[in-house]
Write a protein that holds these residues in place. Structure first.
Motif, PDB file in Angstrom:
ATOM      1  N   VAL A  80       0.443  -1.102   0.015  1.00 35.66           N
ATOM      2  CA  VAL A  80       0.098  -0.354   0.063  1.00 35.66           C
ATOM      3  C   VAL A  80       1.012   1.266  -0.263  1.00 35.66           C
ATOM      4  N   GLU A  81       0.191   1.835  -0.553  1.00 35.05           N
ATOM      5  CA  GLU A  81       1.131   3.573  -1.198  1.00 35.05           C
ATOM      6  C   GLU A  81       1.218   4.536   0.286  1.00 35.05           C
ATOM      7  N   THR A  82       2.532   4.949   0.647  1.00 29.81           N
ATOM      8  CA  THR A  82       2.463   5.667   1.939  1.00 29.81           C
ATOM      9  C   THR A  82       3.324   6.488   2.470  1.00 29.81           C
ATOM     10  N   GLU A  83       3.981   7.391   3.121  1.00 29.26           N
ATOM     11  CA  GLU A  83       4.742   8.178   2.730  1.00 29.26           C
ATOM     12  C   GLU A  83       5.440   8.185   4.382  1.00 29.26           C
ATOM     13  N   ALA A  84       6.926   8.111   3.936  1.00 30.00           N
ATOM     14  CA  ALA A  84       7.891   7.872   5.219  1.00 30.00           C
ATOM     15  C   ALA A  84       8.611   8.759   5.446  1.00 30.00           C
ATOM     16  N   ASN A 106      11.672  13.862   2.915  1.00 29.14           N
ATOM     17  CA  ASN A 106      10.608  12.868   2.476  1.00 29.14           C
ATOM     18  C   ASN A 106      10.589  11.647   2.179  1.00 29.14           C
ATOM     19  N   LYS A 166       8.587   9.259  -0.642  1.00 31.97           N
ATOM     20  CA  LYS A 166       7.119   7.879  -1.056  1.00 31.97           C
ATOM     21  C   LYS A 166       7.587   6.586  -0.570  1.00 31.97           C
ATOM     22  N   ALA A 167       6.423   5.931  -0.134  1.00 33.34           N
ATOM     23  CA  ALA A 167       6.838   4.202   0.611  1.00 33.34           C
ATOM     24  C   ALA A 167       5.503   3.532  -0.276  1.00 33.34           C
ATOM     25  N   LEU A 168       6.201   2.585   0.275  1.00 31.78           N
ATOM     26  CA  LEU A 168       5.762   1.418  -0.229  1.00 31.78           C
ATOM     27  C   LEU A 168       5.682   0.631   0.698  1.00 31.78           C
ATOM     28  N   TYR A 169       4.024   0.097   1.137  1.00 36.31           N
ATOM     29  CA  TYR A 169       4.549  -1.028   3.209  1.00 36.31           C
ATOM     30  C   TYR A 169       3.519  -2.483   2.498  1.00 36.31           C
ATOM     31  N   VAL A 229       1.024  -5.469   3.541  1.00 38.63           N
ATOM     32  CA  VAL A 229       0.343  -5.644   4.824  1.00 38.63           C
ATOM     33  C   VAL A 229       0.756  -6.602   5.278  1.00 38.63           C
ATOM     34  N   LEU A 246       9.349  -2.603   3.819  1.00 39.99           N
ATOM     35  CA  LEU A 246       9.495  -0.810   3.265  1.00 39.99           C
ATOM     36  C   LEU A 246       9.982  -0.525   2.535  1.00 39.99           C
TER      37      LEU A 246
END
Length: 85
Positions: free
Chosen positions: A16-20, A57, A59-62, A64, A69
């Motif tokens: 899922v797309e996240t932000e780190a 910052n 962009k990130a993919l985490y 589930v 990460l």
């Protein structure tokens, strides 16, 4: 990042797309000073490169399932410094 489905290269589960970011709370700053944290990376036989600081910052993919990460630098200058552009 595009909106297509992404799958983890470790366990093949959904990413899922996240932000780190490196964030420092008030308590952390009070007890440990105002110095900034850095996430650094290096490949074999190369020097350490700063990948992320509190002002950068990413962009990130985490994943589930396994929690892996994947980070991608968001700032053009930073991408340039890492040799990605």
């Amino acid at each position: 990042m595009n909106t297509d489905s992404h799958y983890c290269s470790i366990c093949q589960s959904l990413l899922v797309e996240t932000e780190a970011a490196l964030n420092r709370g008030l308590i952390n700053a009070l007890f440990f000073g105002l110095g900034s944290s850095e996430l650094q990376i290096r490949s074999s036989k190369r020097r350490w490169m700063t990948f992320m600081t509190p002002s950068r910052n990413a962009k990130a993919l985490y994943c589930v399932e396994c929690g892996s990460l994947t980070l991608a630098p968001s700032i053009r200058k930073h991408r340039s410094e890492l040799g990605l552009e």
